[in-house]
Scaffold this active site. Structure first.
Site, PDB file in Angstrom:
ATOM      1  N   SER A 189      87.270  27.233  29.659  1.00  0.00           N
ATOM      2  CA  SER A 189      87.042  27.796  28.319  1.00  0.00           C
ATOM      3  C   SER A 189      88.364  28.119  27.643  1.00  0.00           C
ATOM      4  CB  SER A 189      86.205  29.076  28.416  1.00  0.00           C
ATOM      5  OG  SER A 189      84.939  28.792  28.936  1.00  0.00           O
ATOM      6  N   LYS A 196      87.610  42.058  28.258  1.00  0.00           N
ATOM      7  CA  LYS A 196      88.306  40.765  28.319  1.00  0.00           C
ATOM      8  C   LYS A 196      88.586  40.220  26.916  1.00  0.00           C
ATOM      9  CE  LYS A 196      87.589  38.108  32.567  1.00  0.00           C
ATOM     10  NZ  LYS A 196      87.101  36.789  33.025  1.00  0.00           N
ATOM     11  N   ARG A 235      86.408  23.974  40.830  1.00  0.00           N
ATOM     12  CA  ARG A 235      87.104  22.821  40.261  1.00  0.00           C
ATOM     13  C   ARG A 235      88.186  22.334  41.214  1.00  0.00           C
ATOM     14  NH1 ARG A 235      88.321  26.057  34.921  1.00  0.00           N
ATOM     15  NH2 ARG A 235      88.753  27.477  36.632  1.00  0.00           N
TER      16      ARG A 235
END
Ligand code: PNS
Length: 161
Positions: A130, A41, A92
């Site tokens: 992030s 990633k 979220r």
């Protein structure tokens, strides 16, 4: 003893992650915050930095032992090794749900004793991620409301390089 694992990339930890950690620590006896060592990633922060940032940000919780570590490979295997029977994930918005639903079912397919519980983040952090922190920090923006105070300076230093 009820042990849960809270996995993620944490690149870097945000106040939204911290909110979920505190909520989970109020539910479980032991919480393993597990940073994925995910070179593919291409994280900005090393796994050591990400673990250290979390350790420095997490408060002492009287009713829960919180351990911060990293893992490689499958979460289902890591959970078994650590004795966790629950995965904690923060939700979220509804847009998180489809991906999380797929992950939860795949994890349970691989480890039949592993259930996933979803904790709603505070509405203050519904938009926070992030990647948003990385984007704002990279351009010299103000991240003070987004990441824990203790790590803000080091996060900004690295992002602005
Ligand atoms: O913070 P992130 O990047 O959304 O976290 C994703 C994470 C680390 C929870 C997920 O990628 C993961 O569990 N990776 C380990 C490999 C695995 O077990 N994948 C799920 C089943 S295919």
């Amino acid at each position: 003893m009820k042990t849960a694992v809270y996995p993620g990339s944490f690149d870097p930890i945000t106040n939204g992650h911290l909110d979920v950690i505190i909520r989970a620590a109020n539910v479980f006896d032991k919480l393993v915050v597990a940073v994925l060592n995910n070179a593919n990633k291409r994280p900005i922060f090393t796994v050591e930095e990400r673990v250290e940032f979390i350790r420095e940000s997490v408060p002492k919780m009287p009713s829960c032992e919180i351990i911060v570590t990293s893992f490689d490979g499958l979460l289902a295997d890591f959970a078994q090794e650590t004795g966790a029977t629950t995965v904690v994930k923060g939700l979220r918005a509804m847009s998180d749900f489809e991906y999380e639903f797929q992950q939860a079912l795949a994890n349970r397919k691989m480890n039949h004793r592993l259930d996933t519980v979803f904790l709603m983040t505070s509405e203050k952090y519904m938009y926070l991620s992030s990647s948003l922190v990385r984007e704002i920090g990279r351009h010299g923006g103000d991240i003070s409301d987004f990441v824990p105070l203790k790590i803000q300076k080091r996060v900004l230093e690295k992002l602005s390089k």
